[in-house]
Design an enzyme around this catalytic site. Structure first.
Site, PDB file in Angstrom:
ATOM      1  N   SER A 149       2.765  68.369 -17.042  1.00 30.64           N
ATOM      2  CA  SER A 149       3.712  67.757 -16.115  1.00 30.64           C
ATOM      3  C   SER A 149       4.505  66.643 -16.801  1.00 30.64           C
ATOM      4  O   SER A 149       5.227  66.895 -17.759  1.00 30.64           O
ATOM      5  CB  SER A 149       2.956  67.247 -14.883  1.00 30.64           C
ATOM      6  OG  SER A 149       3.844  66.929 -13.843  1.00 30.64           O
ATOM      7  N   ASP A 243       6.039  76.547  -7.993  1.00 32.47           N
ATOM      8  CA  ASP A 243       6.244  75.173  -8.428  1.00 32.47           C
ATOM      9  C   ASP A 243       7.741  74.956  -8.632  1.00 32.47           C
ATOM     10  O   ASP A 243       8.397  75.766  -9.312  1.00 32.47           O
ATOM     11  CB  ASP A 243       5.480  74.959  -9.745  1.00 32.47           C
ATOM     12  CG  ASP A 243       5.562  73.542 -10.286  1.00 32.47           C
ATOM     13  OD1 ASP A 243       6.320  72.716  -9.747  1.00 32.47           O
ATOM     14  OD2 ASP A 243       4.856  73.257 -11.281  1.00 32.47           O
ATOM     15  N   HIS A 273       1.439  73.642  -8.939  1.00 31.09           N
ATOM     16  CA  HIS A 273       1.404  72.483  -9.823  1.00 31.09           C
ATOM     17  C   HIS A 273       0.012  71.847  -9.794  1.00 31.09           C
ATOM     18  O   HIS A 273      -0.677  71.864  -8.770  1.00 31.09           O
ATOM     19  CB  HIS A 273       2.449  71.465  -9.361  1.00 31.09           C
ATOM     20  CG  HIS A 273       2.810  70.471 -10.419  1.00 31.09           C
ATOM     21  ND1 HIS A 273       3.666  70.761 -11.446  1.00 31.09           N
ATOM     22  CD2 HIS A 273       2.416  69.186 -10.609  1.00 31.09           C
ATOM     23  CE1 HIS A 273       3.793  69.700 -12.223  1.00 31.09           C
ATOM     24  NE2 HIS A 273       3.036  68.730 -11.740  1.00 31.09           N
TER      25      HIS A 273
END
Length: 307
Positions: A149, A243, A273
């Site tokens: 991320s 996502d 996610h």
């Protein structure tokens, strides 16, 4: 988007448990409380460290890091954690780092970079750069960048800066990476209200990250904004299909390939996610983590098997 069909029951159980631990509030709770809840959520899904993994907290040019070792490592993984640039630290992803070290035999250096909004961009990037230069001067055998991320954003930003100065950078593995500015890619439209992460969440995190510093378009903020994708390290990017960030990984790999680089995109069907948290509870997530680990191991050995 019919998530009931796309997402299996194991993953829904992970999502429901997350919603219990990280409830959405309007207006949002104070940041100190949200960080406490994030740490509690991380701890809820934290796995026990594999046996044989030794750890040491050290200072890397003024940046706190945690070093994980098993035996005699042949190379080092620099790990940058996720958390939207606002959450997380050495403990939030401790088990992931320990498992990477155990599965690959590589040394792992986890970076405790400064968080926004107290320290807006480029503070986190500067800390990761300091940690990378310290790692390369402290250990032999080359470095693989690995992040999830926001941490994947930082890894890619490091790769862009390092390409002309660090020959021992071996590759990068990016997991559900945030690489561009919030935009209108198909995945942002299709999954703007996805479980675990929404477009609104991303907008808020980007605002906290900038904190009035104006428009940031440089590669240290959003690697997809770079104008030059030549001479970058071999890259394997993993995305979760459900996502809003899915297409960041796809677009980044496409730009690397167009520039003549080695790059491969893996889009994990039915996953959301932050699925690394669920690798021990969700079969799909566990299988993806195995692919991620193998990618880290291959890049550390100079192996490219995705052509």
């Amino acid at each position: 988007m019919n998530y009931e069909k796309l997402i299996d029951e194991e993953t829904w159980a992970f999502i429901r448990r997350t919603d219990e631990l990280l409830p959405s509030e309007d207006p949002p709770a104070p940041l100190t409380e949200r960080r406490r809840l994030y740490d509690a959520w991380s701890n809820e899904f934290r796995a026990r460290r594999p046996s044989g993994v030794d750890t040491e907290d050290r200072d890397a040019n003024g940046v706190p890091v945690r070093v994980y070792t098993v035996g005699q490592p042949t190379c080092t993984v620099l790990f940058c954690h996720g958390g939207g640039f606002v959450f997380g630290g050495l403990n939030s992803h401790d088990d992931i780092c320990a498992e990477i070290a155990a599965h690959t035999g590589y040394r792992v250096v986890a970076v405790d970079y400064r968080l926004a909004p107290e320290y807006p961009h480029p503070a986190a990037f500067e800390d990761c750069w300091q940690a990378l230069t310290w790692t390369q001067s402290s250990f032999q055998g080359g470095v693989v960048l690995f992040g999830d991320s926001a941490g994947a954003n930082l890894c890619a930003a490091l790769a862009h800066k390092a390409r002309s100065s660090m020959a021992e950078l071996l590759g990068q593995v990016l997991v559900y990476p945030l690489l561009g500015k919030v935009s209108d890619t198909p995945s942002y439209q299709e999954h703007m209200s996805a479980p675990m992460l929404t477009r609104a969440d991303l907008l808020q995190m980007q605002q906290l990250r900038q904190m009035g510093n104006g428009e940031s378009a440089d590669a240290s903020f959003a690697p997809l904004e770079d104008l030059d994708f030549a001479d970058l390290v071999p890259t394997v990017a993993f995305s979760a299909d459900c996502d809003p960030l899915r297409d960041d990984a796809r677009l980044y790999v496409e730009k690397l390939l167009a520039a003549g680089g080695k790059a491969h995109w893996v889009n994990e069907a039915g996953l959301v996610h932050s699925y690394l948290r669920a690798r021990h509870e969700v079969r799909r997530a566990g299988e993806s983590f195995e692919r991620i680990t193998l990618a880290v191991e291959a890049l550390g050995q100079g192996i490219w098997s995705w052509d």
